[in-house]
Design a protein around this motif. Structure first.
Motif, short mmCIF file in Angstrom:
data_model
loop_
_atom_site.label_atom_id
_atom_site.label_comp_id
_atom_site.label_asym_id
_atom_site.label_seq_id
_atom_site.Cartn_x
_atom_site.Cartn_y
_atom_site.Cartn_z
N TYR A 54 51.83 43.39 13.13
CA TYR A 54 52.42 44.73 13.13
C TYR A 54 52.99 45.06 14.51
N TRP A 55 52.20 44.87 15.54
CA TRP A 55 52.65 45.29 16.87
C TRP A 55 53.74 44.38 17.42
N LEU A 56 53.78 43.16 16.91
CA LEU A 56 54.85 42.25 17.35
C LEU A 56 56.12 42.42 16.53
N GLY A 57 56.05 43.23 15.49
CA GLY A 57 57.22 43.45 14.64
C GLY A 57 57.47 42.30 13.69
N LEU A 58 56.40 41.52 13.40
CA LEU A 58 56.57 40.42 12.44
C LEU A 58 56.17 40.92 11.06
N SER A 80 45.75 52.58 2.96
CA SER A 80 45.63 51.18 2.51
C SER A 80 46.42 50.27 3.43
N PHE A 81 47.51 50.79 3.96
CA PHE A 81 48.27 50.01 4.93
C PHE A 81 47.55 50.01 6.29
N TYR A 82 47.20 51.18 6.75
CA TYR A 82 46.65 51.33 8.10
C TYR A 82 45.32 50.58 8.27
N ARG A 83 44.55 50.55 7.17
CA ARG A 83 43.26 49.85 7.18
C ARG A 83 43.43 48.40 7.61
N LYS A 84 44.57 47.84 7.23
CA LYS A 84 44.81 46.42 7.55
C LYS A 84 44.96 46.20 9.06
N LEU A 85 45.25 47.26 9.78
CA LEU A 85 45.45 47.11 11.22
C LEU A 85 44.16 47.30 12.01
N GLN A 86 43.08 47.61 11.32
CA GLN A 86 41.81 47.83 12.04
C GLN A 86 41.31 46.51 12.62
N SER A 87 40.76 46.57 13.81
CA SER A 87 40.24 45.33 14.42
C SER A 87 38.89 45.00 13.80
N ASN A 88 38.46 43.77 13.98
CA ASN A 88 37.13 43.40 13.48
C ASN A 88 36.05 44.22 14.16
N GLY A 89 36.31 44.56 15.42
CA GLY A 89 35.34 45.37 16.16
C GLY A 89 35.28 46.81 15.64
N GLY A 90 36.26 47.25 14.88
CA GLY A 90 36.19 48.57 14.24
C GLY A 90 37.22 49.58 14.71
N HIS A 91 37.86 49.37 15.88
CA HIS A 91 38.82 50.38 16.33
C HIS A 91 40.24 49.96 15.94
N TRP A 92 41.18 50.84 16.19
CA TRP A 92 42.60 50.50 15.96
C TRP A 92 43.26 50.33 17.31
N ALA A 93 43.80 49.15 17.54
CA ALA A 93 44.50 48.92 18.80
C ALA A 93 45.84 49.63 18.75
N GLY A 94 46.48 49.74 19.90
CA GLY A 94 47.80 50.36 19.87
C GLY A 94 48.44 50.37 21.23
N GLU A 95 49.75 50.47 21.17
CA GLU A 95 50.53 50.57 22.40
C GLU A 95 50.27 51.94 23.04
N TYR A 96 50.32 51.99 24.37
CA TYR A 96 50.20 53.28 25.03
C TYR A 96 51.20 53.35 26.18
N TRP A 369 50.76 45.46 27.66
CA TRP A 369 50.85 45.47 26.20
C TRP A 369 52.18 44.89 25.77
N LEU A 370 52.10 44.04 24.76
CA LEU A 370 53.32 43.42 24.26
C LEU A 370 53.81 44.18 23.03
N ALA A 371 55.05 44.63 23.08
CA ALA A 371 55.62 45.34 21.93
C ALA A 371 56.88 44.62 21.50
N THR A 372 57.51 45.15 20.48
CA THR A 372 58.70 44.47 19.97
C THR A 372 59.78 44.35 21.04
N GLU A 373 59.80 45.32 21.97
CA GLU A 373 60.88 45.28 22.97
C GLU A 373 60.47 44.62 24.27
N GLY A 374 59.31 43.98 24.30
CA GLY A 374 58.88 43.27 25.51
C GLY A 374 57.52 43.75 25.97
N MET A 375 57.17 43.39 27.22
CA MET A 375 55.82 43.70 27.72
C MET A 375 55.86 44.86 28.71
#
Ligand code: LAN
Length: 727
Positions: A54-58, A80-96, A369-375
């Protein structure tokens, strides 16, 4: 592999590295580190997660959902979509990301201390800067949506060059022309001047004094640095150290070249002291006050005859504070600016081989953080707690938490919240001027470890929701630990009844006259904020329902005083000014939530009614709301060009908290948010959502899930109660 001269000339969506090889490390404590997998064995061992993709835009290969028939359906599809982005550790990662003055700190700080980057990191940072050069003139601003400024352009220009892009590259040529039009690097705001001095491409004489001796003054003085806003003083500590020792990178050919490129006149001919207050119009938000100018003149005179033992004591004191800060935060430090300044200070004092250097080097990656437009370099080491707080409350309030498919994700989230709570006060506590942390939740991770009033409020609320309102969740956070959180919150109320961000307000507002950073407003002291105040009120209100015997009277009094504060700062037009989200829609949602908890709604309270009328007056014909970040600069509503789903969700939630009696505005907002939902249940990224210090926008990409889902689920109940079952 790319070599600098092969770098394409224009912004490019096409990654410079192989995106299928990047992975976000999934750790239990929620650290964010992007690894580039070099070998096929590594690739096999670490298949990409949905969050990586998701975060890489793939593509996620997420099958489309049947189109939603009701708001709750839409919310369910969203989760149902967002749940798939949850980390195994339990939080949701994200760009900031968002701010454009952070990556240069990372690059300059690393260059002058000899810290290297992976080749892939270097290339993606270059791409990020290419992609965020302003389309009109090729410069850079204070943040990704801002106009070009001398500071943004000078710093990012230097960063690109240090990263290996040659002076004759078209992106660099264009940026240089814009920089010169803006007055060159000499016209940069003071933080830019500071970093360029560290890099040895700007003379220290061209800075207003930053003497470390201020720390040695008696603490009772009203302008003592320990009274400043925590971010300002935490940045000032290493700044004053590096200024005190006049740190300068060793000259090399690139530094000599930059000296020629950054200015509108020859480097040797620049009158440095005359540049101290030379700030381009484009940078200026808070011009220096007369009082500041007077202080600068006095301190400037002192710089001509510093007393060496006093200077040394000041430098040593500042250094001790730097070490305390590093050790208190696992080398994350409070934020990205102090992080890189501390790196340079520790390098200067202890060298390349020191333990501090190595630890800093490792933790530097938590901000990248790596996003679709670079780091990019992020505003903190993530927004982990903040994001998990909202989505978990949304799930519980909407009832979606009880869907069988969602239960495991909520248990994981509770486990993460349990691990994230800070259990002790900092290692170096009073000596580093810290507020208590025992029982608090931070904004990002436990390791970073700073109490934030509203993060503690949201963390407490989430745990209470998950542990007490759901039958399938274990009790992980004990009563004593919840009491610790409440105890911390109760230490944070200010005289006027409001809550500030990290601490009590320690200084008076006239200190703002000493604001040296021309690009930011309201940074010298803590202020009381409606958003922070609300999180505390709501969490205490929910807490006392479950624990009616704990510090009952104090909690009641705290809530009542906080409500008085909220009334006092309501704007004449009816809204509240947001300081951390854009802007009126954000703060008004929080304020109306608070008022509703003490029974103040549209029908019962003048104040709530005025707020609703204000919001409804801003609703657009398409049913949504859209405020520009420019609203925050002058605190006057400025329409965004486009309607925003996140702001629409905030406004609709605000109306629902106030039990707004007419359903049309809410039904229209719901229709707008549903119409923007993509077939896979997600929403596309729209304009930037957050703000700080009045001028700098910052991204909260997870908000497009948490607040849409929350609002839609809430709207289902609201509309059902009013006899509208489907739209
Ligand atoms: C943040 C991010 C979170 C934010 C909220 C929790 C949303 C808010 O309600 C309280 C204040 C807080 C914690 C906050 C304060 C200022 C921060 C840390 C930031 C906006 C993120 C980046 C910013 C920081 C100051 C950036 C570095 C710039 C400097 C001027 C030092």
């Amino acid at each position: 592999m790319w070599t600098p001269l092969d770098i394409p000339a224009s912004p490019t969506k096409q990654p410079f590295t192989d995106y299928s090889r990047w992975r976000l490390r999934d750790t239990d404590d929620g650290r964010h580190v992007w690894d580039f997998l070099k070998t096929d064995e590594e690739l096999e061992a670490r298949p990409p997660s949905n969050a990586d993709r998701y975060w890489l835009g793939l593509p996620l290969n997420s099958p489309p959902f049947p189109s939603a028939k009701s708001p709750l359906d839409a919310a369910r599809n969203g989760y149902s979509f967002y749940r798939k982005l949850q980390s195994n550790g339990g939080h949701w990662a994200g760009e900031y990301g968002g701010p454009m003055f952070l990556l240069p700190g990372l690059v300059i700080g690393s260059y002058v201390t000899g810290m290297t980057f992976l080749e892939e990191e270097r290339l993606e940072m270059i791409r990020y800067l290419f992609n965020h050069a302003h389309p009109d003139d090729g410069g850079w601003g204070l943040h990704i949506e801002g106009h070009s400024t001398a500071m943004g352009t000078a710093l990012n220009y230097a960063a690109l060059r240090l990263l290996g892009v040659p002076a004759e590259h078209p992106v660099v040529v264009r940026a240089r022309a814009t920089l010169h039009k803006l007055g060159g690097a000499a016209a940069s705001a003071s933080w830019g001047k500071f970093w360029l001095s560290v890099l040895n491409v700007y003379d220290w004489e061209g800075n207003n004094p930053i003497p470390p001796e201020l720390w040695l003054l008696p603490k009772w003085l009203p302008f003592h640095p320990s009274r400043w806003w925590i971010h300002t003083r935490t940045v000032y500590v290493p700044m004053s150290y590096l200024y005190g020792v006049r740190f300068k990178a060793a000259e090399d050919p690139l530094i000599l070249a930059l000296r020629e490129e950054l200015y509108t006149q020859a480097y040797d001919t620049i009158d440095w002291p005359a540049q101290r207050n030379n700030v381009s119009e484009a940078d200026l938000h808070s011009p220096h006050s007369k009082l500041f100018d007077l202080f600068a003149v006095i301190l400037g005179a002192y710089e001509q005859c510093t007393i060496p033992p006093l200077r040394n004591t000041g430098v040593e004191y500042a250094y001790r504070l730097i070490v305390y800060e590093d050790e208190n935060t696992g080398y994350q430090t409070l934020g990205p600016v102090s992080k890189m300044m501390n790196v340079v200070a520790r390098f200067h004092a202890e060298g390349l081989e020191s333990d501090a250097y190595k630890r800093h080097e490792e933790k530097r990656r938590d901000f990248m953080w790596l996003a679709t437009e670079g780091m990019m370099m992020c505003g903190t080491n993530g927004s982990q707690l903040w994001d998990i707080g909202f989505i978990t409350q949304a799930l519980v309030e909407t009832g979606l938490a009880n869907d069988e498919d969602n239960k495991p994700s909520l248990i994981k989230a509770l486990q993460w919240l349990d691990r994230c709570q800070i259990r002790e006060n900092p290692k170096h506590f009073e000596v580093s001027n810290r507020h208590r942390t025992k029982g608090a939740w931070p904004f990002s991770t436990k390791e970073q470890g700073y109490t934030v009033s509203d993060c503690t409020g949201e963390g407490l609320k989430s745990v209470l929701y998950l542990q007490t309102q759901l039958e399938f969740t274990p009790t992980l956070v004990s009563d004593d630990r919840l009491f610790d959180a409440v105890d911390t919150l109760l230490t944070m109320q200010n005289r006027d009844g409001g809550f500030a961000s990290y601490e009590l307000v320690r200084g008076s507002s006239w200190l703002e006259l000493l604001n040296p950073a021309e690009v930011f407003g309201r940074i010298m002291i803590e202020y009381e904020y409606p958003e922070c105040t609300t999180s505390v009120i709501t969490s205490l209100s929910i807490f006392r329902k479950h624990y009616p015997n704990y510090r009952v009277k104090e909690i009641a009094k705290t809530i009542q005083r906080a409500i008085t504060f909220l009334h006092a700062i309501q704007q004449p037009e009816g809204g509240w000014v947001g300081s951390w989200g854009i802007c009126f829609t954000y703060a008004t949602m929080f304020a109306l939530e608070s008022l509703s908890l003490v029974g103040e709604t549209y029908e019962t309270s003048q104040s709530a009614r005025r707020a609703c009328d204000f919001l409804v007056s801003k609703q657009r014909a398409d049913g949504g709301w859209g405020e520009s970040y420019k609203t925050c600069e002058a605190c006057v509503w400025v329409e965004h060009d486009n309607t925003q789903v996140v702001q629409t969700s905030w406004a609709a939630m605000a109306l629902m908290y106030a039990k707004y009696p007419h359903r049309e505005p809410i039904a229209k907002a719901v229709a707008l948010v549903m119409s923007r939902q993509l077939p896979d249940g997600s929403w596309a990224q729209e304009a930037i959502e957050g703000i700080f210090n009045r001028t700098c926008a910052i991204s909260y990409p997870n908000f497009k899930f948490s607040f849409t889902i929350w609002m839609l689920g809430k709207a289902q109940k609201y509309l059902e109660q009013r006899g509208v079952l489907t739209l």
